[in-house]
Write a protein that holds these residues in place. Structure first.
Motif, PDB file in Angstrom:
ATOM      1  N   GLN A   1      -0.923  15.108  -9.050  1.00 13.85           N
ATOM      2  CA  GLN A   1      -2.319  14.689  -9.004  1.00 13.85           C
ATOM      3  C   GLN A   1      -3.048  15.306  -7.813  1.00 13.85           C
ATOM      4  O   GLN A   1      -4.204  15.712  -7.930  1.00 13.85           O
ATOM      5  CB  GLN A   1      -2.405  13.160  -8.944  1.00 13.85           C
ATOM      6  N   LEU A   2      -2.374  15.406  -6.689  1.00  9.75           N
ATOM      7  CA  LEU A   2      -2.938  16.034  -5.492  1.00  9.75           C
ATOM      8  C   LEU A   2      -3.392  17.470  -5.796  1.00  9.75           C
ATOM      9  O   LEU A   2      -4.518  17.867  -5.497  1.00  9.75           O
ATOM     10  CB  LEU A   2      -1.902  16.034  -4.363  1.00  9.75           C
ATOM     11  N   VAL A   3      -2.507  18.232  -6.409  1.00 11.82           N
ATOM     12  CA  VAL A   3      -2.802  19.635  -6.724  1.00 11.82           C
ATOM     13  C   VAL A   3      -3.817  19.738  -7.867  1.00 11.82           C
ATOM     14  O   VAL A   3      -4.780  20.513  -7.791  1.00 11.82           O
ATOM     15  CB  VAL A   3      -1.504  20.393  -7.073  1.00 11.82           C
ATOM     16  N   ALA A   4      -3.638  18.951  -8.922  1.00 12.76           N
ATOM     17  CA  ALA A   4      -4.507  19.036 -10.099  1.00 12.76           C
ATOM     18  C   ALA A   4      -5.954  18.678  -9.757  1.00 12.76           C
ATOM     19  O   ALA A   4      -6.888  19.397 -10.172  1.00 12.76           O
ATOM     20  CB  ALA A   4      -3.989  18.128 -11.208  1.00 12.76           C
ATOM     21  N   GLU A   5      -6.169  17.620  -9.022  1.00 11.63           N
ATOM     22  CA  GLU A   5      -7.533  17.227  -8.662  1.00 11.63           C
ATOM     23  C   GLU A   5      -8.193  18.287  -7.790  1.00 11.63           C
ATOM     24  O   GLU A   5      -9.371  18.601  -7.969  1.00 11.63           O
ATOM     25  CB  GLU A   5      -7.547  15.889  -7.931  1.00 11.63           C
ATOM     26  N   PHE A   6      -7.434  18.833  -6.845  1.00 13.71           N
ATOM     27  CA  PHE A   6      -8.008  19.872  -5.991  1.00 13.71           C
ATOM     28  C   PHE A   6      -8.402  21.096  -6.805  1.00 13.71           C
ATOM     29  O   PHE A   6      -9.494  21.630  -6.650  1.00 13.71           O
ATOM     30  CB  PHE A   6      -7.040  20.268  -4.869  1.00 13.71           C
ATOM     31  N   LEU A   7      -7.503  21.545  -7.693  1.00 10.44           N
ATOM     32  CA  LEU A   7      -7.797  22.733  -8.501  1.00 10.44           C
ATOM     33  C   LEU A   7      -8.974  22.506  -9.450  1.00 10.44           C
ATOM     34  O   LEU A   7      -9.806  23.405  -9.645  1.00 10.44           O
ATOM     35  CB  LEU A   7      -6.559  23.177  -9.270  1.00 10.44           C
ATOM     36  N   MET A   8      -9.065  21.307 -10.039  1.00 11.45           N
ATOM     37  CA  MET A   8     -10.204  20.998 -10.911  1.00 11.45           C
ATOM     38  C   MET A   8     -11.500  21.050 -10.120  1.00 11.45           C
ATOM     39  O   MET A   8     -12.474  21.676 -10.542  1.00 11.45           O
ATOM     40  CB  MET A   8     -10.057  19.604 -11.535  1.00 11.45           C
ATOM     41  N   GLY A   9     -11.530  20.371  -8.984  1.00 11.10           N
ATOM     42  CA  GLY A   9     -12.742  20.335  -8.172  1.00 11.10           C
ATOM     43  C   GLY A   9     -13.144  21.707  -7.673  1.00 11.10           C
ATOM     44  O   GLY A   9     -14.316  22.100  -7.753  1.00 11.10           O
ATOM     45  N   ALA A  10     -12.177  22.463  -7.166  1.00  9.99           N
ATOM     46  CA  ALA A  10     -12.463  23.805  -6.667  1.00  9.99           C
ATOM     47  C   ALA A  10     -12.911  24.724  -7.803  1.00  9.99           C
ATOM     48  O   ALA A  10     -13.858  25.505  -7.641  1.00  9.99           O
ATOM     49  CB  ALA A  10     -11.235  24.379  -5.960  1.00  9.99           C
ATOM     50  N   GLY A  11     -12.247  24.636  -8.947  1.00 15.89           N
ATOM     51  CA  GLY A  11     -12.628  25.450 -10.096  1.00 15.89           C
ATOM     52  C   GLY A  11     -14.055  25.176 -10.540  1.00 15.89           C
ATOM     53  O   GLY A  11     -14.814  26.104 -10.842  1.00 15.89           O
ATOM     54  N   LEU A  12     -14.430  23.908 -10.558  1.00 17.57           N
ATOM     55  CA  LEU A  12     -15.795  23.567 -10.955  1.00 17.57           C
ATOM     56  C   LEU A  12     -16.800  23.989  -9.891  1.00 17.57           C
ATOM     57  O   LEU A  12     -17.855  24.552 -10.209  1.00 17.57           O
ATOM     58  CB  LEU A  12     -15.900  22.060 -11.226  1.00 17.57           C
ATOM     59  N   LEU A  13     -16.501  23.740  -8.649  1.00 16.77           N
ATOM     60  CA  LEU A  13     -17.419  24.105  -7.571  1.00 16.77           C
ATOM     61  C   LEU A  13     -17.646  25.609  -7.515  1.00 16.77           C
ATOM     62  O   LEU A  13     -18.781  26.072  -7.384  1.00 16.77           O
ATOM     63  CB  LEU A  13     -16.881  23.605  -6.230  1.00 16.77           C
ATOM     64  N   LEU A  14     -16.578  26.374  -7.660  1.00 16.72           N
ATOM     65  CA  LEU A  14     -16.666  27.830  -7.558  1.00 16.72           C
ATOM     66  C   LEU A  14     -16.982  28.516  -8.882  1.00 16.72           C
ATOM     67  O   LEU A  14     -17.224  29.721  -8.915  1.00 16.72           O
ATOM     68  CB  LEU A  14     -15.353  28.390  -7.007  1.00 16.72           C
ATOM     69  N   GLY A  15     -16.942  27.772  -9.969  1.00 16.40           N
ATOM     70  CA  GLY A  15     -17.182  28.377 -11.285  1.00 16.40           C
ATOM     71  C   GLY A  15     -16.056  29.305 -11.692  1.00 16.40           C
ATOM     72  O   GLY A  15     -16.288  30.350 -12.279  1.00 16.40           O
ATOM     73  N   LEU A  16     -14.836  28.917 -11.398  1.00 20.79           N
ATOM     74  CA  LEU A  16     -13.658  29.738 -11.693  1.00 20.79           C
ATOM     75  C   LEU A  16     -12.833  29.088 -12.798  1.00 20.79           C
ATOM     76  O   LEU A  16     -12.443  27.928 -12.675  1.00 20.79           O
ATOM     77  CB  LEU A  16     -12.804  29.896 -10.428  1.00 20.79           C
ATOM     78  N   PHE A  17     -12.575  29.846 -13.867  1.00 27.11           N
ATOM     79  CA  PHE A  17     -11.874  29.322 -15.043  1.00 27.11           C
ATOM     80  C   PHE A  17     -12.522  28.008 -15.492  1.00 27.11           C
ATOM     81  O   PHE A  17     -11.848  27.013 -15.742  1.00 27.11           O
ATOM     82  CB  PHE A  17     -10.376  29.141 -14.768  1.00 27.11           C
ATOM     83  N   THR A  18     -13.834  28.061 -15.589  1.00 30.50           N
ATOM     84  CA  THR A  18     -14.623  26.854 -15.833  1.00 30.50           C
ATOM     85  C   THR A  18     -14.247  26.110 -17.114  1.00 30.50           C
ATOM     86  O   THR A  18     -14.188  24.879 -17.091  1.00 30.50           O
ATOM     87  CB  THR A  18     -16.122  27.200 -15.826  1.00 30.50           C
ATOM     88  N   PRO A  19     -13.983  26.784 -18.240  1.00 33.57           N
ATOM     89  CA  PRO A  19     -13.595  26.006 -19.419  1.00 33.57           C
ATOM     90  C   PRO A  19     -12.335  25.174 -19.180  1.00 33.57           C
ATOM     91  O   PRO A  19     -12.266  24.012 -19.592  1.00 33.57           O
ATOM     92  CB  PRO A  19     -13.365  27.074 -20.493  1.00 33.57           C
ATOM     93  N   LEU A  20     -11.350  25.738 -18.488  1.00 32.90           N
ATOM     94  CA  LEU A  20     -10.121  24.984 -18.203  1.00 32.90           C
ATOM     95  C   LEU A  20     -10.370  23.866 -17.192  1.00 32.90           C
ATOM     96  O   LEU A  20      -9.884  22.749 -17.364  1.00 32.90           O
ATOM     97  CB  LEU A  20      -9.031  25.925 -17.685  1.00 32.90           C
TER      98      LEU A  20
END
Length: 162
Positions: free
Chosen positions: A79-98
């Motif tokens: 959960q630590l890693v998944a939440e960070f990657l989701m938030g960073a991906g959305l903030l940066l617009g990286l692999f946005t569909p995933l």
């Protein structure tokens, strides 16, 4: 008031994407400082949700009890890693569909967790729908790294990422 073209609408949805990224990362940081991602932290979180808040339908309590609460330390690390990657991906617009799909599933999980409890669940409904819109609108192509990837590599071969 709103743009008629797809690129303009994508920019509007990009604001939603960035907002969701900030929400997830702010929550992630708060959870990190409170120790939520530890074995005891995950167990305490579900104790609060189920016992003190009164949330979680019977099927959901059984599911969590048979999976996450059997290995809360492993789930906490995930959960630590998944939440960070989701938030960073959305903030940066990286692999946005995933990232958007992951966020939608995350918020849907919170909806099920708090369902029937004292918390107002409609927040999670709105967050889930917003994350689905972000995932489907390819909002990372406006103000995001997905636009840079598209220029460098072209359309992705995976249909979902297009």
């Amino acid at each position: 008031m709103f743009p008629d073209d797809a690129a303009g609408l994508r920019k509007v949805v990009a604001l939603l994407r960035i907002t969701l990224g900030v929400i997830i990362l702010a929550t992630w940081f708060d959870n990190l400082t409170k120790g939520v991602y530890s074995s005891g932290g995950i167990s305490s979180l579900f104790e609060y949700i189920f016992d003190e808040n009164g949330g979680g339908a019977a099927f959901y309590r059984t599911l969590i009890g048979g999976t996450i609460l059997q290995a809360p330390g492993a789930f906490g690390a995930f959960q630590l890693v998944a939440e960070f990657l989701m938030g960073a991906g959305l903030l940066l617009g990286l692999f946005t569909p995933l990232a958007g799909l992951g966020a939608a599933l995350f918020f849907l999980n919170l909806l099920f967790a708090f369902l029937g409890g004292q918390e107002w669940i409609w927040t999670y409904v709105l967050l889930t729908v917003a994350a689905v819109v972000v995932a489907l609108a390819r909002s990372g192509r406006a103000w995001g790294l997905d636009a840079w990837l598209l220029q460098r590599r072209g359309e992705p071969s995976c249909r979902f990422l297009r």
